[in-house]
Enzyme design. Structure first.
Site, short mmCIF file in Angstrom:
data_model
loop_
_atom_site.label_atom_id
_atom_site.label_comp_id
_atom_site.label_asym_id
_atom_site.label_seq_id
_atom_site.Cartn_x
_atom_site.Cartn_y
_atom_site.Cartn_z
N THR A 154 77.92 44.02 51.83
CA THR A 154 76.57 43.47 51.70
C THR A 154 75.57 44.60 51.91
OG1 THR A 154 77.52 41.52 52.72
CG2 THR A 154 75.15 41.52 52.41
N ARG A 179 83.68 35.34 49.88
CA ARG A 179 82.97 35.88 48.72
C ARG A 179 83.35 35.15 47.45
NH1 ARG A 179 80.47 40.77 48.03
NH2 ARG A 179 79.98 41.81 49.98
N ARG A 211 87.73 38.37 47.68
CA ARG A 211 88.44 39.64 47.86
C ARG A 211 89.03 39.79 49.26
NH1 ARG A 211 83.36 43.79 47.80
NH2 ARG A 211 82.81 42.57 45.98
N GLU A 213 79.75 33.35 56.51
CA GLU A 213 78.76 34.07 55.70
C GLU A 213 78.94 33.62 54.26
OE1 GLU A 213 79.39 38.20 56.28
OE2 GLU A 213 78.77 38.14 58.35
N HIS A 226 75.81 44.84 60.96
CA HIS A 226 76.22 45.69 59.82
C HIS A 226 76.29 47.16 60.24
CE1 HIS A 226 77.22 46.01 55.56
NE2 HIS A 226 76.89 47.27 55.76
N HIS A 286 88.21 42.05 57.12
CA HIS A 286 89.04 43.17 56.66
C HIS A 286 90.49 43.10 57.12
CE1 HIS A 286 85.81 44.50 54.36
NE2 HIS A 286 85.00 44.58 55.40
N GLU A 340 69.43 37.07 61.03
CA GLU A 340 70.26 38.22 61.41
C GLU A 340 69.68 39.44 60.72
OE1 GLU A 340 74.54 37.76 61.44
OE2 GLU A 340 74.83 39.88 60.96
N ASN A 387 83.81 39.86 62.98
CA ASN A 387 84.05 39.60 61.56
C ASN A 387 85.46 40.06 61.19
OD1 ASN A 387 84.23 40.11 58.73
ND2 ASN A 387 82.02 39.87 58.59
N HIS A 436 83.32 36.00 55.77
CA HIS A 436 82.52 35.92 54.55
C HIS A 436 83.42 35.50 53.39
CE1 HIS A 436 79.57 38.31 51.71
NE2 HIS A 436 79.70 37.06 51.36
N1 PXP Z 1 76.67 40.52 59.43
C1 PXP Z 1 76.65 40.20 58.12
C2 PXP Z 1 75.69 39.14 57.68
C3 PXP Z 1 77.53 40.80 57.20
O1 PXP Z 1 77.50 40.46 55.90
C4 PXP Z 1 78.46 41.74 57.69
C5 PXP Z 1 79.45 42.36 56.76
O2 PXP Z 1 78.80 43.03 55.77
C6 PXP Z 1 78.45 42.05 59.06
C7 PXP Z 1 77.55 41.44 59.91
C8 PXP Z 1 79.42 43.01 59.66
O3 PXP Z 1 79.24 44.29 59.16
P1 PXP Z 1 80.33 45.38 59.48
O4 PXP Z 1 81.60 44.95 58.82
O5 PXP Z 1 79.75 46.62 58.88
O6 PXP Z 1 80.47 45.46 60.98
#
Ligand code: PXP
Length: 251
Positions: free
Chosen positions: A109, A53, A57, A78, A202, A18, A159, A15, A51
């Site tokens: 999330t 949003r 952001r 996402e 997550h 960030h 997931e 992901n 994602h």
């Molecule tokens: N999976 C989903 C569906 C998410 O929304 C997120 C981000 O919140 C992640 C995985 C990745 O989480 P993290 O950034 O904490 O690794």
């Protein structure tokens, strides 16, 4: 020759939200999440997760097409189950769409989607994504109620939200961690038994990923914040490689 039966390789979806968070902090175009996606592709990541949003952001609309044309890796979008996001998903046709709950004021999330309570809102969104050939997953808590709801919605993938597990401190909260881990493992087995492909994500880090990666039915982990944080110190290549190694070791 006897075949050695091994659980299938666990895919790593990275992901890159960030990277965009840091870019947006200054309003320019550096660091570019597309460059992150290209690096993930060269070091053995299996997919890019982003994602979009409602408040944009981190990832923005134009990032999606740029990510899709920069790498051959499958894009997992996402998204909240809104008309706006559905229209964007149908236009971009990512490989996968993961439907997540979204609250404007949350930092991340915070919990799973209430697939059971929101059946009527989710059913048309899931249906239209599936009709467009997009693999749908629902980001849910690992509970029988939510899993059953995902089955009623014909979601091919779920997931499981690993936040409760990940935030339980190993030293001070070992019991909670064990309970959460078992909950995820039991639901992954139940999902697979019912023909649903289970994923998880997550809050996963080098320290907590292995017990999750060892759950044999899980097919994919989606990991973001920790990898981007580690990339500051060791580079994204090394961070993705290290996570990959830990996941492989656990299988
Ligand atoms: N999976 C989903 C569906 C998410 O929304 C997120 C981000 O919140 C992640 C995985 C990745 O989480 P993290 O950034 O904490 O690794």
């Amino acid at each position: 020759m006897t075949e050695i039966l091994r659980p299938h390789r666990l895919r790593l979806g990275v992901n890159i939200d960030h990277v965009a968070t840091i870019r947006n902090a200054r309003g320019g175009d550096h660091p570019d999440p597309v460059r992150a996606a290209e690096i993930v592709a060269t070091v053995g990541g299996d997919g890019i997760t982003a994602h979009l949003r409602e408040d944009r952001r981190h990832i923005r609309d134009d990032d999606l097409a740029r990510i899709q044309s920069a790498t051959d890796l499958p894009l997992n979008l996402e998204m909240a189950a809104t008309e706006e996001m559905l229209e964007i998903a149908l236009r971009h046709k990512p490989h996968a769409a993961c439907i997540v709950p979204e609250k404007r004021e949350e930092r991340t999330t915070e919990g799973g989607l209430d697939a059971a309570g929101l059946h009527n809102q989710l059913a048309p969104v899931v249906g239209r994504l599936l009709d467009a050939g997009i693999r749908v997953s629902l980001f849910i808590e690992a509970s029988p109620r939510q899993l059953e709801a995902a089955m009623h919605l014909n979601a091919p993938v779920v997931e499981f939200h690993t936040g409760e597990y990940a935030h339980a401190d190993l030293e001070n909260d070992a019991e909670k961690r064990a309970v959460e881990l078992k909950r995820i493992a039991d639901m992954a087995a139940l999902a697979a038994k019912n023909g649903i492909e289970p994923h998880a994500g997550h809050g996963l880090t080098y320290e907590n990923v292995q017990p999750i990666a060892a759950i044999p039915q899980l097919a994919e982990l989606n990991i973001g914040h920790y990898l981007v944080g580690e990339a500051i110190f060791t580079g994204l290549e090394n961070a993705v490689r290290r996570m990959r190694e830990l996941m492989d070791e656990a299988r």
